[in-house]
Design a protein around this motif. Structure first.
Motif, short mmCIF file in Angstrom:
data_model
loop_
_atom_site.label_atom_id
_atom_site.label_comp_id
_atom_site.label_asym_id
_atom_site.label_seq_id
_atom_site.Cartn_x
_atom_site.Cartn_y
_atom_site.Cartn_z
N TYR A 1 0.09 0.98 -7.09
CA TYR A 1 -0.52 0.48 -5.85
C TYR A 1 -2.02 0.72 -5.89
O TYR A 1 -2.49 1.66 -6.53
CB TYR A 1 0.10 1.18 -4.64
N HIS A 2 -2.77 -0.15 -5.20
CA HIS A 2 -4.23 -0.06 -5.25
C HIS A 2 -4.86 0.11 -3.88
O HIS A 2 -6.08 0.07 -3.75
CB HIS A 2 -4.81 -1.29 -5.93
N GLN A 3 -4.05 0.31 -2.86
CA GLN A 3 -4.58 0.52 -1.52
C GLN A 3 -3.81 1.65 -0.83
O GLN A 3 -2.58 1.72 -0.92
CB GLN A 3 -4.49 -0.75 -0.69
N THR B 1 -1.67 5.51 -7.05
CA THR B 1 -2.20 4.72 -8.17
C THR B 1 -1.21 4.71 -9.33
O THR B 1 -0.97 3.66 -9.94
CB THR B 1 -3.56 5.29 -8.63
N ASN C 1 -8.86 2.71 -7.19
CA ASN C 1 -9.10 2.09 -8.52
C ASN C 1 -7.90 2.24 -9.41
O ASN C 1 -7.12 3.11 -9.32
CB ASN C 1 -10.31 2.72 -9.19
N GLN D 1 -9.51 1.36 -0.66
CA GLN D 1 -9.19 0.69 -1.90
C GLN D 1 -9.20 1.72 -3.03
O GLN D 1 -10.18 2.48 -3.15
CB GLN D 1 -10.20 -0.42 -2.18
N TYR E 1 0.82 -1.21 0.00
CA TYR E 1 0.00 0.00 0.00
C TYR E 1 0.85 1.26 0.00
O TYR E 1 2.03 1.26 0.37
CB TYR E 1 -0.96 0.02 1.20
#
Length: 141
Positions: A99-101, A95, A141, A139, A65
């Motif tokens: 990373y997506h979190q 993003t 996108n 979370q 993350y």
């Protein structure tokens, strides 16, 4: 407010000055706790109103993350959505790095602010630098 990545020593000092004003002077966090060993590896951001530095933050990548840290806006500039602008820019950087979190440790009075931005509390309350916090994630996108 214009949010920029810190690219020069002058910009980094301006970010540190904003952080010192908010966390050390206003919230009484010890300077050695506020400016720490992670500042060398972090991505720093600074927010400007015209040419005046009014906001700052940093991002570190930990495990899977992006960790949002040291998010602050000068007291006389709060209530103008500058904190939300800073978070949005930080999320875009996270993003763009793949990373997506996102994760952050929120001071408990700020929980509602972060919840409005889509963050969820995932921890019990804990004390950091003498201030109650919770860990929150989102979370991306």
């Amino acid at each position: 407010m214009i949010v920029r990545l810190v690219n020069t020593p002058e910009e980094k000092q301006q970010a540190f000055d904003v952080r010192t004003t908010v966390f050390v002077d206003e919230q009484k966090v010890p300077p050695e706790v506020e400016l720490d060993e992670f500042d060398d590896e972090a991505i720093h951001l600074i927010g400007y109103d015209a040419s005046e530095p009014i906001a700052a933050s940093r991002i570190r990548f930990v495990d899977s993350y992006g960790k949002l840290e040291r998010i602050c806006v000068l007291k006389d500039q709060r209530g103008r959505s500058y904190g939300a602008d800073m978070i949005k820019t930080m999320e875009e950087i996270i993003t763009n790095e793949g990373y997506h979190q996102a994760k952050l440790n929120a001071q408990t009075p700020a929980i509602n602010f972060y919840e409005k931005l889509g963050y969820k509390v995932i921890s019990d309350e804990f004390i950091d630098a003498g201030i109650p916090h919770v860990t929150m994630t989102k979370q991306l996108n």
